[in-house]
Design a protein around this motif. Structure first.
Motif, mmCIF file in Angstrom:
data_model
loop_
_atom_site.group_PDB
_atom_site.id
_atom_site.type_symbol
_atom_site.label_atom_id
_atom_site.label_comp_id
_atom_site.label_asym_id
_atom_site.label_seq_id
_atom_site.Cartn_x
_atom_site.Cartn_y
_atom_site.Cartn_z
ATOM 1 N N THR A 60 0.878 -1.184 0.000
ATOM 2 C CA THR A 60 0.000 0.000 0.000
ATOM 3 C C THR A 60 0.907 1.224 0.000
ATOM 4 O OG1 THR A 60 -1.566 -1.188 1.380
ATOM 5 C CG2 THR A 60 -1.851 1.187 1.262
ATOM 6 N N CYS A 61 0.485 2.278 -0.691
ATOM 7 C CA CYS A 61 1.363 3.446 -0.800
ATOM 8 C C CYS A 61 1.603 4.093 0.570
ATOM 9 C CB CYS A 61 0.783 4.441 -1.805
ATOM 10 S SG CYS A 61 0.113 5.917 -1.100
ATOM 11 N N ALA A 62 2.770 4.709 0.707
ATOM 12 C CA ALA A 62 3.187 5.284 1.994
ATOM 13 C C ALA A 62 2.267 6.415 2.448
ATOM 14 C CB ALA A 62 4.615 5.789 1.880
ATOM 15 N N TRP A 63 1.715 7.166 1.490
ATOM 16 C CA TRP A 63 0.811 8.256 1.891
ATOM 17 C C TRP A 63 -0.430 7.693 2.586
ATOM 18 C CZ3 TRP A 63 2.090 13.122 2.287
ATOM 19 C CH2 TRP A 63 3.042 13.683 1.430
ATOM 20 N N THR A 64 -0.991 6.631 2.016
ATOM 21 C CA THR A 64 -2.208 6.041 2.605
ATOM 22 C C THR A 64 -1.925 5.570 4.033
ATOM 23 O OG1 THR A 64 -2.950 5.340 0.417
ATOM 24 C CG2 THR A 64 -3.954 4.226 2.289
ATOM 25 N N LYS A 65 -0.792 4.884 4.202
ATOM 26 C CA LYS A 65 -0.457 4.377 5.540
ATOM 27 C C LYS A 65 -0.143 5.541 6.482
ATOM 28 C CE LYS A 65 2.423 1.289 3.665
ATOM 29 N NZ LYS A 65 3.169 0.094 3.286
ATOM 30 N N ASP A 86 -10.191 11.057 -6.205
ATOM 31 C CA ASP A 86 -8.853 11.260 -5.631
ATOM 32 C C ASP A 86 -8.045 9.969 -5.669
ATOM 33 O OD1 ASP A 86 -6.685 12.452 -4.251
ATOM 34 O OD2 ASP A 86 -7.421 11.580 -2.395
ATOM 35 N N CYS A 87 -8.294 9.102 -4.704
ATOM 36 C CA CYS A 87 -7.418 7.953 -4.528
ATOM 37 C C CYS A 87 -8.236 6.676 -4.444
ATOM 38 C CB CYS A 87 -6.628 8.145 -3.236
ATOM 39 S SG CYS A 87 -5.647 6.719 -2.831
ATOM 40 N N SER A 88 -7.808 5.659 -5.182
ATOM 41 C CA SER A 88 -8.570 4.404 -5.184
ATOM 42 C C SER A 88 -8.451 3.660 -3.851
ATOM 43 C CB SER A 88 -8.106 3.519 -6.339
ATOM 44 O OG SER A 88 -6.735 3.260 -6.201
ATOM 45 N N ASN A 89 -7.505 4.072 -3.006
ATOM 46 C CA ASN A 89 -7.356 3.407 -1.703
ATOM 47 C C ASN A 89 -8.347 3.923 -0.655
ATOM 48 O OD1 ASN A 89 -5.185 1.958 -2.584
ATOM 49 N ND2 ASN A 89 -3.637 3.298 -1.705
ATOM 50 N N THR A 90 -8.918 5.115 -0.926
ATOM 51 C CA THR A 90 -9.664 5.784 0.155
ATOM 52 C C THR A 90 -10.873 4.990 0.638
ATOM 53 O OG1 THR A 90 -8.891 7.885 -0.694
ATOM 54 C CG2 THR A 90 -10.701 7.989 0.861
ATOM 55 N N THR A 287 6.086 10.095 -9.091
ATOM 56 C CA THR A 287 5.057 9.082 -8.841
ATOM 57 C C THR A 287 5.376 8.399 -7.516
ATOM 58 O OG1 THR A 287 6.300 7.386 -10.034
ATOM 59 C CG2 THR A 287 4.675 8.618 -11.308
ATOM 60 N N GLN A 288 4.342 7.860 -6.911
ATOM 61 C CA GLN A 288 4.507 7.221 -5.613
ATOM 62 C C GLN A 288 4.426 5.713 -5.799
ATOM 63 O OE1 GLN A 288 5.079 8.926 -2.733
ATOM 64 N NE2 GLN A 288 5.292 6.974 -1.677
ATOM 65 N N ALA A 289 5.349 4.994 -5.181
ATOM 66 C CA ALA A 289 5.320 3.530 -5.286
ATOM 67 C C ALA A 289 3.941 3.009 -4.868
ATOM 68 C CB ALA A 289 6.404 2.928 -4.385
ATOM 69 N N PHE A 290 3.395 2.106 -5.620
ATOM 70 C CA PHE A 290 2.096 1.469 -5.378
ATOM 71 C C PHE A 290 0.903 2.399 -5.602
ATOM 72 C CE2 PHE A 290 5.199 -0.431 -2.351
ATOM 73 C CZ PHE A 290 5.413 -1.617 -3.049
ATOM 74 N N CYS A 291 1.123 3.513 -6.303
ATOM 75 C CA CYS A 291 0.003 4.437 -6.581
ATOM 76 C C CYS A 291 -0.521 4.205 -7.995
ATOM 77 C CB CYS A 291 0.473 5.882 -6.436
ATOM 78 S SG CYS A 291 -0.789 7.074 -6.966
ATOM 79 N N HIS A 292 -1.831 4.090 -8.093
ATOM 80 C CA HIS A 292 -2.465 3.877 -9.400
ATOM 81 C C HIS A 292 -2.205 5.038 -10.352
ATOM 82 C CE1 HIS A 292 -5.705 6.764 -8.287
ATOM 83 N NE2 HIS A 292 -5.279 6.436 -7.100
HETATM 84 S S1 SF4 Z 1 -3.375 9.050 -4.813
HETATM 85 FE FE1 SF4 Z 1 -1.632 7.643 -4.953
HETATM 86 S S2 SF4 Z 1 -0.038 8.610 -3.701
HETATM 87 FE FE2 SF4 Z 1 -1.978 9.544 -3.128
HETATM 88 S S3 SF4 Z 1 -2.675 8.317 -1.378
HETATM 89 FE FE3 SF4 Z 1 -3.608 7.455 -3.228
HETATM 90 S S4 SF4 Z 1 -2.261 5.788 -3.872
HETATM 91 FE FE4 SF4 Z 1 -1.115 7.113 -2.455
#
Ligand code: SF4
Length: 341
Positions: A60-65, A86-90, A287-292
């Protein structure tokens, strides 16, 4: 107006990204951008570790964690989760937050990028906080006066040679939550602007654009300055400052015109405009590792017709040796191109 609120008793509300903050401030909240809380902490790695210990995957990307860790560590009880645009992890992130007893209010930058859809989304958001249109508009005008100082500093970055790329990055970035206190941030911006205008010019040979999500590696900005280059355009950070807000008739137009959460073509049109206006020689796409969003690099490379380097950050807030070498080689290459012209 905001002196009405006693800040010490205003409730904090966490943000996972930029949202119509006007509604929250009008509702008596102190919005706190969890990204800023995470990345400005000396303990930022501990926030990532906290999330990993609770089961967030390594992938999981570092920003999310980090924003999860910051939220837990700072005992934030209410959060706005941006579930679209915004982010698919949210969506998954807010499920975990809810499980932890955090009250999560959703907000969406609608996929269908029309003024009608954006209006409906902001109206639903305002209704949830029982804030009427006039109060939102009053707050918007006040905040836009503060944002105007950052817009001026952004102009000074490319019109004069008095603002560093890092200052440009940071001063606009913090407008996502006005650093937790709009009045104090206005005072800081005013003081900064006055101090900057008295500076001697410090020109650099190469003018760069930074595009993509804000970096984990904040040392990038000073690193390029030492190579006689400067970021004169910080794309997403500038969007956080709503540089075209003065032309928007209302909050709906303002957030319709915000490029970051919508389709890539809309975002690219503004990037192209700024690259031309600022006479940019080259682009660094972070780009951020593991970011879509890293996949967007394919389209950005195809559409942006000046030299572009893509770099990737992961957990650390400083660049690794390989990335430094690549940035250095990229700046050298641009110097050669410019010298041959
Ligand atoms: S948009 Fe990308 S960098 Fe930002 S929190 Fe989501 S996965 Fe991480």
């Amino acid at each position: 107006m905001f002196a009405f609120f006693e800040r010490s008793i205003m409730k904090k509300i966490g943000l996972t990204t930029t949202v119509p903050i006007e509604v929250l401030i009008a509702a008596g909240y102190t919005p706190v951008d969890l990204n800023n809380l995470f990345i400005t902490s000396a303990d930022y790695l501990a926030y990532i570790e906290l999330a990993e210990k609770e089961g967030f995957p390594k992938s999981t990307c570092a920003w999310t964690k980090g924003i999860y860790g910051a939220c837990i560590r700072h005992d934030i009880k209410e959060v706005i989760g941006v579930v679209e645009g915004d982010c698919s992890n949210t969506k998954a992130l807010i499920e975990v937050m809810k499980m932890k007893g955090i009250e999560v209010y959703p907000f969406a930058f609608p996929q269908e990028h029309t003024i009608e859809a954006v209006t409906m989304s902001i109206k639903t958001f305002s209704k949830r906080f029982e804030i009427d249109e006039n109060t939102v508009e009053f707050t918007r005008k006040h905040l836009n006066k503060i944002r105007a100082n950052a817009i001026e500093i952004d102009q000074l970055t490319y019109d004069t040679h008095k603002v560093t790329g890092f200052e440009n990055h940071l001063l606009q970035l913090c407008l996502s939550d006005f650093n937790g206190n709009p009045e104090a941030y206005e005072a800081l911006l005013t003081q900064k602007r006055d101090e900057i205008s008295k500076r001697q010019e410090n020109p650099k040979m190469i003018r760069l654009a930074y595009i993509g999500v804000p970096p984990m590696t904040g040392d990038l900005f000073d690193f390029v300055e030492a190579l006689d280059a400067r970021f004169v355009y910080n794309e997403v950070q500038r969007e956080f400052a709503f540089p075209r807000a003065g032309q928007a008739k209302n909050i709906y137009e303002q957030y319709f015109d915000y490029t970051y959460p919508y389709e890539l073509d809309f975002r690219i049109a503004e990037i192209v405009k700024q690259i031309e206006a600022r006479h940019v020689h080259g682009i660094i796409h972070y780009t951020q590792a593991f970011c879509h969003r890293a996949i967007e690099d394919i389209v950005l490379r195809d559409r942006l017709k000046i030299p572009m380097l893509t770099i990737e950050g992961d957990k650390l807030n400083t660049m690794d040796a390989r990335t430094k070498l690549r940035v250095e080689a990229f700046v050298d290459m641009i110097c050669e191109i410019e010298a041959d012209k």
